[in-house]
Write a protein that holds these residues in place. Sequence first.
Motif, PDB file in Angstrom:
ATOM      1  N   PRO A  30       0.721  -1.320  -0.045  1.00  0.00           N
ATOM      2  CA  PRO A  30      -0.005  -0.487   0.078  1.00  0.00           C
ATOM      3  C   PRO A  30       0.688   1.296   0.080  1.00  0.00           C
ATOM      4  CG  PRO A  30      -0.958  -1.556   2.019  1.00  0.00           C
ATOM      5  CD  PRO A  30       0.446  -1.952   1.177  1.00  0.00           C
ATOM      6  N   ALA A  31       0.124   2.398  -1.020  1.00  0.00           N
ATOM      7  CA  ALA A  31       1.000   3.396  -1.226  1.00  0.00           C
ATOM      8  C   ALA A  31       0.112   4.585  -1.362  1.00  0.00           C
ATOM      9  CB  ALA A  31       2.509   3.685  -2.283  1.00  0.00           C
ATOM     10  N   VAL A  74      -4.885  12.460   1.418  1.00  0.00           N
ATOM     11  CA  VAL A  74      -4.664  12.181   0.211  1.00  0.00           C
ATOM     12  C   VAL A  74      -4.215  12.325  -1.360  1.00  0.00           C
ATOM     13  CG1 VAL A  74      -4.424   9.915  -0.330  1.00  0.00           C
ATOM     14  CG2 VAL A  74      -4.837  10.190   1.731  1.00  0.00           C
ATOM     15  N   LEU A  75      -3.478  12.075  -1.886  1.00  0.00           N
ATOM     16  CA  LEU A  75      -3.441  13.355  -3.363  1.00  0.00           C
ATOM     17  C   LEU A  75      -3.646  11.829  -4.156  1.00  0.00           C
ATOM     18  CD1 LEU A  75      -1.108  16.151  -3.086  1.00  0.00           C
ATOM     19  CD2 LEU A  75      -3.262  15.937  -2.636  1.00  0.00           C
ATOM     20  N   ALA A  76      -2.499  10.888  -4.033  1.00  0.00           N
ATOM     21  CA  ALA A  76      -3.124   9.995  -4.588  1.00  0.00           C
ATOM     22  C   ALA A  76      -2.740   8.387  -3.415  1.00  0.00           C
ATOM     23  CB  ALA A  76      -1.527   9.430  -5.775  1.00  0.00           C
ATOM     24  N   SER A  77      -3.422   7.336  -4.784  1.00  0.00           N
ATOM     25  CA  SER A  77      -2.763   6.205  -3.358  1.00  0.00           C
ATOM     26  C   SER A  77      -2.505   4.904  -4.356  1.00  0.00           C
ATOM     27  CB  SER A  77      -4.126   5.791  -2.554  1.00  0.00           C
ATOM     28  OG  SER A  77      -5.252   6.013  -3.256  1.00  0.00           O
ATOM     29  N   ALA A  85      -4.021   0.003  -1.298  1.00  0.00           N
ATOM     30  CA  ALA A  85      -4.156   1.113  -0.468  1.00  0.00           C
ATOM     31  C   ALA A  85      -4.996   2.044  -0.633  1.00  0.00           C
ATOM     32  CB  ALA A  85      -2.604   2.470  -0.683  1.00  0.00           C
ATOM     33  N   ASP A  86      -6.062   1.370  -1.141  1.00  0.00           N
ATOM     34  CA  ASP A  86      -7.356   1.870  -1.447  1.00  0.00           C
ATOM     35  C   ASP A  86      -8.163   1.213  -0.570  1.00  0.00           C
ATOM     36  OD1 ASP A  86      -7.065   3.743  -3.126  1.00  0.00           O
ATOM     37  OD2 ASP A  86      -7.382   3.298  -4.681  1.00  0.00           O
ATOM     38  N   HIS A  97     -10.321   0.777   2.453  1.00  0.00           N
ATOM     39  CA  HIS A  97     -11.885   0.629   3.015  1.00  0.00           C
ATOM     40  C   HIS A  97     -11.873   1.558   1.449  1.00  0.00           C
ATOM     41  CE1 HIS A  97     -11.971  -1.691   5.485  1.00  0.00           C
ATOM     42  NE2 HIS A  97     -11.382  -0.870   6.612  1.00  0.00           N
ATOM     43  N   GLY A  98     -11.357   2.030   0.284  1.00  0.00           N
ATOM     44  CA  GLY A  98     -11.785   2.130  -0.518  1.00  0.00           C
ATOM     45  C   GLY A  98     -12.032   4.103  -0.102  1.00  0.00           C
TER      46      GLY A  98
END
Length: 276
Positions: free
Chosen positions: A118-119, A128-131, A135-136, A140-141
């Motif tokens: 997860p990143a 959170v700008l990106a995942s 990680a999503d 839990h989305g």
Amino acid sequence: MARSELGAYLTTRRARITPAEANIPVTGHRRVPGLRREEVALLAGVSADYYVRLEQGRERTPSAQVLDALAAALRLDEDGRLHLFRLAGLGPQPRAAATVDRVEPSLLALMDAWPHNPAIVYNHAYDVLASNAIADALFHGWAHSRNLMHVVFTDPAARAFYRDWHEVARNSVAGFRLNHGAASGHPRVRQVLTELLEGSAEFAELWARHDVRGKALESKRFVHRDVGPLTLTMQTFDVRAAPGQELVVYHAEPASPSSEALTLLGSLTATARQKS
């Protein structure tokens, strides 16, 4: 005159240093558990009157030499010392690029290449700008919020998700305090701070402690509703191409139950994506 952020920080740090830690002999009854103002002044080599003015907000422009002496007297670590200098207006100011919330495509591609790690990338406000996909799935989305501070303090499920919620809460506020010192004028940082002060009494209580702590190598324990308990090592990196952004990567010990749980989570995520 209202107490300044600098004064409040000095006061809280002074209260956490015992005379024994400062090698100060104790005689008679003490009304305060930590150091007295005159004791800090003595340790730092400044006059008691000058130190009192600093705490009361009547003096706001100490020199770098004085700040170094205070940092030593109050036994501040590197994060605490940096925060002290920033509050006095002597710390490095964030570059304009720090307000940019665009994540470089090359970094996004790198994150997507880690199916079992997860990143996330977040900014000073902990948005959170990106995942990546795993990680999503871990978070839990982001059903509640894509702001990590809101996830910790305003998501009703957070206390079950984070097995050590109280520790996570303390560390999150200490990290947010350090970010606030670096970008206190950023509208989004101020907005998140206002929302949390108004919406979470526990955040407000921790914020009043004035603790500061940067992200470091540490472990976090989660309980995921689909795969159960996970213990993940968390490493944080500054994104040099975009000052103000940080990359966090989670990792499980090889062949551990947590590694197996992450693999299962990845499989569930891939299956769900194929069906959608």
